[in-house]
Each structure stands twice: as C-alpha cells, then as structure tokens.
Design a protein around this motif. Structure first.
Motif, PDB file in Angstrom:
ATOM      1  N   LYS A   1       5.625  -6.680  -3.007  1.00  0.00           N
ATOM      2  CA  LYS A   1       5.077  -5.402  -3.465  1.00  0.00           C
ATOM      3  C   LYS A   1       4.544  -4.581  -2.286  1.00  0.00           C
ATOM      4  O   LYS A   1       4.895  -3.408  -2.119  1.00  0.00           O
ATOM      5  N   THR A   2       3.713  -5.227  -1.480  1.00  0.00           N
ATOM      6  CA  THR A   2       3.156  -4.530  -0.318  1.00  0.00           C
ATOM      7  C   THR A   2       4.268  -4.098   0.634  1.00  0.00           C
ATOM      8  O   THR A   2       4.257  -2.981   1.165  1.00  0.00           O
ATOM      9  N   THR A   3       5.231  -4.986   0.808  1.00  0.00           N
ATOM     10  CA  THR A   3       6.339  -4.686   1.717  1.00  0.00           C
ATOM     11  C   THR A   3       7.085  -3.438   1.262  1.00  0.00           C
ATOM     12  O   THR A   3       7.469  -2.589   2.073  1.00  0.00           O
TER      13      THR A   3
ATOM     14  N   MET B   1      -0.794   3.147  -3.639  1.00  0.00           N
ATOM     15  CA  MET B   1      -2.028   2.369  -3.707  1.00  0.00           C
ATOM     16  C   MET B   1      -1.709   0.893  -3.830  1.00  0.00           C
ATOM     17  O   MET B   1      -1.056   0.465  -4.772  1.00  0.00           O
ATOM     18  N   ASP B   2      -2.200   0.124  -2.872  1.00  0.00           N
ATOM     19  CA  ASP B   2      -1.902  -1.304  -2.829  1.00  0.00           C
ATOM     20  C   ASP B   2      -3.119  -2.099  -3.301  1.00  0.00           C
ATOM     21  O   ASP B   2      -4.028  -2.366  -2.530  1.00  0.00           O
ATOM     22  N   GLU B   3      -3.109  -2.467  -4.557  1.00  0.00           N
ATOM     23  CA  GLU B   3      -4.210  -3.224  -5.178  1.00  0.00           C
ATOM     24  C   GLU B   3      -5.582  -2.670  -4.798  1.00  0.00           C
ATOM     25  O   GLU B   3      -6.450  -3.416  -4.346  1.00  0.00           O
ATOM     26  N   PRO B   4      -5.804  -1.381  -5.023  1.00  0.00           N
ATOM     27  CA  PRO B   4      -7.057  -0.796  -4.530  1.00  0.00           C
ATOM     28  C   PRO B   4      -8.306  -1.378  -5.187  1.00  0.00           C
ATOM     29  O   PRO B   4      -9.368  -1.329  -4.602  1.00  0.00           O
TER      30      PRO B   4
HETATM   31 MG   LIG Z   1       0.205  -7.372  -1.297  1.00  0.00          MG
END
Ligand SMILES: [Mg+2]
Ligand SMILES: Nc1ncnc2c1ncn2[C@@H]1O[C@H](COP(=O)(O)OP(=O)(O)O)[C@@H](O)[C@H]1O
Lengths: 255, 275
Positions: free
Chosen positions: B64-66, B178-181
């Motif tokens: 996901k982050t990637t 937004m990455d798991e904010p």
């Molecule tokens: Mg991640």
C-alpha cells in the motif's frame, strides 16, 4: 528512605553551616600548624590574597582578562571551524569519508603533547594558548555537529521530498534546526575545553593569565595564592555553565 | 517522465486511459524491488476520479505504502512497470498536485502549531500572508484555536495529528495521499479525527487516496474501498460505499447499511488473506 524533603531555606542554611565548618577547620589546623601551611595554605591567607590582587593591585583581574580573551578567541575560532567542517561533512558524505579518519587520528593525540610544538609555531604569547584551546574545541564541536546533522528525522526528509523542497530548503528548514540542540551541547563542552586548553598552555609557558599566575605562585610556595586562583577558576567555570544554560533555555525553548 | 517512457516500452504500447486534473490513474502496475528480490505490487489497476474519496485496505506489507510512494514520485525510476498518471501527468517527486500525509505526524518540534501548519505552503513558496491566513483558518477548523503558538511537545498525539491535517490541507493540491494517518491513535481520538477529516474534505471535495488497515475507518469515510491481497499486492475487490453524504463517522456506527458493507469488505479481505 521515605525521608521528608527539607525546604530550600533549610537546605541553604545547612549548606552554609557545612561550608563554614569546613573552612574553620581548615583555618584551625593551619594556624595551629597541625599541618604545614606550605602544604595547605589558610582560608584567611586566601581571602587576603584575593582582596589584594582583585581590589588593590588588580593583577588577578588582569590575568583573568588575558585568560578570558584567549579562551573566547579559541572558542570562537574552534566552534566556527567545527560547525563549518561538520556541516560540510553532513552535506558531502564523500568528503567526510576521506577526512574523518584523519581528523579522528589527530583528535586522539594527547593535546598537551602538542603544546611544545604550538610554542614553536605561535610563540610564547597568546597565540600558542589560543592554538591549544582551539585544538580541543574544534573537534568537540565538529563531532557534535556531525551527530546533530545525521540525527534528522527521516519522516521530515520524506515530507520535504513530497513538498518538492530543494537541497538548501531541506538543509535550512530541517537539518539545521534539528541539529541545533546537539551542536549546542558541543558548544557548551567546547567552551569548557577552550578554557582548559588555555590554562594548560599558560601553566606550561606564560607570565600572563591565570595559568601563568598559578605556575608563578606554586613555584614560590605561595599556597594560599594558588588556592585563591583555583577558587577563582572554579567560579569562572560555574559562570560559563550558567551563561550557556541561560542561552540554551532562551534559544531552544521548544524543547 | 522517465517512468512513463520506460513503461511504454515494457508493458503498454500506448497509455489507454488519460486522467484529468485531480485524478489518479494506475494501469497494470507492477513494482519489484530487484535488489531485495521483493515483488511488492503485481499487475494492479486503479482509477480514482477527481473529488473521489478512495480507501485502500490490505494486510501489512502488501504494498500500500509502495503504491502511494510510486504516485508521489518517491520510488527510484526503475522499480515500477505499467502506467501511472497523477493529474494526467507521470509521477514526479515534489508534484504540486499532491499533498502527502504520513502515519507519524512529522511535525517540526522547533515550530509552533501555526509554524507547522504553514510549513508545506512555505516550502512551496506561497506568500507569507496567504499561507498564514490559510493556516489560521485550518487550525480553527481542526479545533485548535488557541493553540497556534504551542510547540508540539505541549500537544497530545491527537492534537499533533490535527496540526498535520492542517499542514496537509494548507496545500492547494487537488490530490491528497494519506498513508494510515490515524494508525497510531487510540480509538476515541481516531473517531474524532475521522470526522474532522470528513469535514475538511466535504468543504472542498479534493481527491483523497486513503490507506488504512482499519476497515471501519475505510468503510465509514470512503466512496469506494479497494481491497488488496497479501504480497505481492493485487486488487481483489473494489467496493462502492453507497452511504449518504455528508456523513458523520460516529452517527454511522448505528446504521445497518454501514455494518452490512463492513461485513462484505471483511469477507473480501479474508479471501485475500487465505489465497
Ligand atoms: Mg505502509
Ligand atoms: N525500498 C524498498 N526496498 C526493498 N523492499 C521494499 C522497499 N520498500 C518496501 N519494500 C517491501 O515491499 C513490501 C510492501 O511494503 P509496503 O508498501 O510498505 O507495505 P504496506 O502495505 O504495509 O504499506 C514489503 O514487503 C516491504 O518490505
């Protein structure tokens, strides 16, 4: 262990009693010659010396001015040099890779052993004292600057990249401010070591400065005078620490 | 640019889809970290329309982050294949169309709440009065009026993440990644901040791609929930969330339709885990 905490007034009074008792005992064994005054001087002698040299001949103040000048110059040059070199290392890791081991080797030399060399290069005057103080301050501030510059939060760098920050923006807005507290620790130590280097240099070869005065007094067995200078130095040390803490609290109130 | 040129040669002859401003197009993308021998994302396609709120859920490590980093231009150029268009353009680092928010607040401890809220716009060269006015307005919207001059050390974690929200919305970018904010917040604070985020989004309707491992968060806020499989990540479900707008995350907790959707997404996620 669950002793009731004393009020600060009570602590101060007790502290005063301890100090007075200590000096009274010192005076007593010296005056009654239970210990030779050549070895331990006497508080009355110390007070007399202080009064004479500070208020009458001013010679202690002149020596202090001389030592302070050398210390501040050594500290100023050493910390500017250390910070600039440190920043260069942080921004250009290749330069650090080349130079860092060489500088660390220099730094591991016992500095007092370099003193005779500094005397040849910079003469008997203030130059050699500044050099000795500089050689201590420079490395301390350099090491701390590099550590501070490395300590930048990787999240800040990611954020900066997504914002499209330039290299100089990253440096000014993230790397530098996050390094400041660590650099400040280096400066605090650096100032103490600048003083140490200058005093050391003066003891080795100088007719001026507090170190020179110490050397002269000790050579003529004026023990009370030696103690007076040492106490004066201790007060200078406390003053330095106090000023640096005050500055730090003002500049780094976000911590 | 380099990414698209490469992708043309490798996977696609021509980009078949072109996104407009505010849209994100991911077409047949695979991401492989060759040095580490990790295939993080495999043949993934996803279109996010302008103004859409899309959440991506999936097990930890599924890429996901990637995927977000790819869209933000943070990945090295040779790890991805396929086509990515962000606001119609190939991804570049520092793209002004994108505002990125991380799981940790990444506030600068030496800046006040106001200084932090202004930071993004400051780096992007927005004039001082403009960005200040905007930051003050946003701090008000995230209920931090009165804390403008507080340093982060004096703020709770929830308040710090509110400042980070203000910093993100202080940018004029049409796309928010937004990455798991809210990943590090406790449940109560999280509910509050979800409503704050929805409030901010409903004012302007910018595009949001929201990554989370919290299904209820994804279902309650989004227009669509994308479910990814375990690594190598692929999209295994694309669930439209037909709940009304404007929504309140806290009010939804009593809505049966919400719970039905939640259960459905949950099943999909389970399928992805067991494959
Ligand atoms: Mg991640
Ligand atoms: N720069 C990298 N080099 C090698 N492997 C990476 C890199 N970045 C991420 N990975 C790997 O890719 C996979 C997906 O990571 P990530 O996108 O962070 O997962 P998540 O879905 O939890 O956000 C993980 O296995 C991770 O270890």
């Amino acid at each position: 262990m669950n002793e009731a905490t004393w009020s600060s007034g009570r602590i101060w009074i007790t502290r005063l009693v301890v100090v007075v008792a200590f000096f009274s005992f010192w005076e007593w064994i010296s005056v009654t010659r239970r210990v030779d005054p050549i070895l331990i001087g006497a508080p009355s002698g110390i007070l007399h010396f202080m009064y004479q040299e500070v208020f009458v001949t001013h010679s202690l103040l002149e020596d202090f001015a001389y030592t302070l000048t050398a210390t501040l110059l050594a500290f100023g040059l050493g910390s500017v040099g250390g910070i600039l070199t440190g920043m260069l290392f942080v921004m250009r890791p290749n330069i650090e890779a080349v130079l860092s081991p060489l500088l660390m080797a220099l730094n591991s030399m016992p500095r007092i052993a370099l003193a005779p060399l500094f005397l040849i290069w910079f003469g008997l005057g203030i130059g050699s004292k500044i050099a000795l103080g500089f050689s201590l301050t420079y490395f301390i501030v350099l090491t701390n600057t590099v550590a501070g510059g490395r300590g930048v939060n990787p999240d800040h760098i990611t954020l900066a990249h997504t914002l499209g920050a330039s290299g100089s923006q990253i440096f000014r807005k993230f790397t530098l401010p996050s390094a400041v507290p660590v650099i400040f620790n280096g400066l605090r130590l650096g100032l103490v070591f600048a003083l140490l280097g200058v005093i050391g240099g003066e003891i080795l070869a100088s007719e001026h400065g507090l170190g020179g005065a110490l050397q002269l007094l000790a050579a003529s067995f004026k023990t009370s005078g030696v103690f007076a200078v040492i106490i004066f130095l201790a007060m200078v040390g406390v003053g330095i620490t106090f000023i640096m803490s005050w500055l730090e609290n003002r500049l780094l109130k976000w911590r | 640019m380099t990414l698209m040129e490469k992708s043309l040669g490798t996977v696609l002859a021509e980009p078949t889809i072109s996104g407009g401003p505010g849209s994100v197009v991911i077409d047949n993308v695979s991401i492989e970290f060759k040095a580490a021998g990790v295939l993080a994302v495999s043949n993934t396609s996803l279109n996010v329309a302008s103004g859409e709120f899309v959440s991506i859920v999936g097990p930890s490590g599924c890429g996901k982050t990637t995927l977000l980093n790819l869209a933000a231009g943070l990945l090295p150029p040779d790890v991805a294949s396929g086509t990515v268009l962000v606001g119609g353009k190939p991804p570049v680092r520092g793209n002004r169309d994108i505002a990125y928010m991380l799981a940790r607040d990444a506030l600068c401890p030496w800046r006040t709440a106001l200084g932090n809220a202004e930071l993004g716009a400051e780096i992007r060269g927005v004039p001082a009065e403009v960005r200040r006015a905007r930051a003050l307005d946003l701090l008000d919207k995230v209920s931090l009026k009165g804390f403008e001059n507080a340093y982060p050390k004096a703020l709770s974690q929830g308040m710090r993440q509110r400042v980070a929200l203000a910093r993100t919305f202080g940018l004029d970018s049409p796309i928010l990644l937004m990455d798991e904010p809210f990943g590090a917040l406790d449940a109560q604070t999280k509910l509050q901040l979800e409503d704050v985020l929805l409030g901010l989004w409903q004012r302007e309707r910018r595009t949001i791609v929201f990554i989370t491992h919290d299904l209820s968060e994804a279902v309650s806020m989004s227009d669509r929930v994308i479910v990814m499989s375990a690594r190598p990540g692929r999209i295994i479900a694309d669930v439209p969330i037909n709940l009304g707008r404007p929504r309140s995350v806290r009010a939804l907790q009593k809505d049966p339709a919400y719970h039905e959707l939640y259960a459905y997404v949950w099943t999909k996620l389970e399928e992805g885990l067991s494959q």
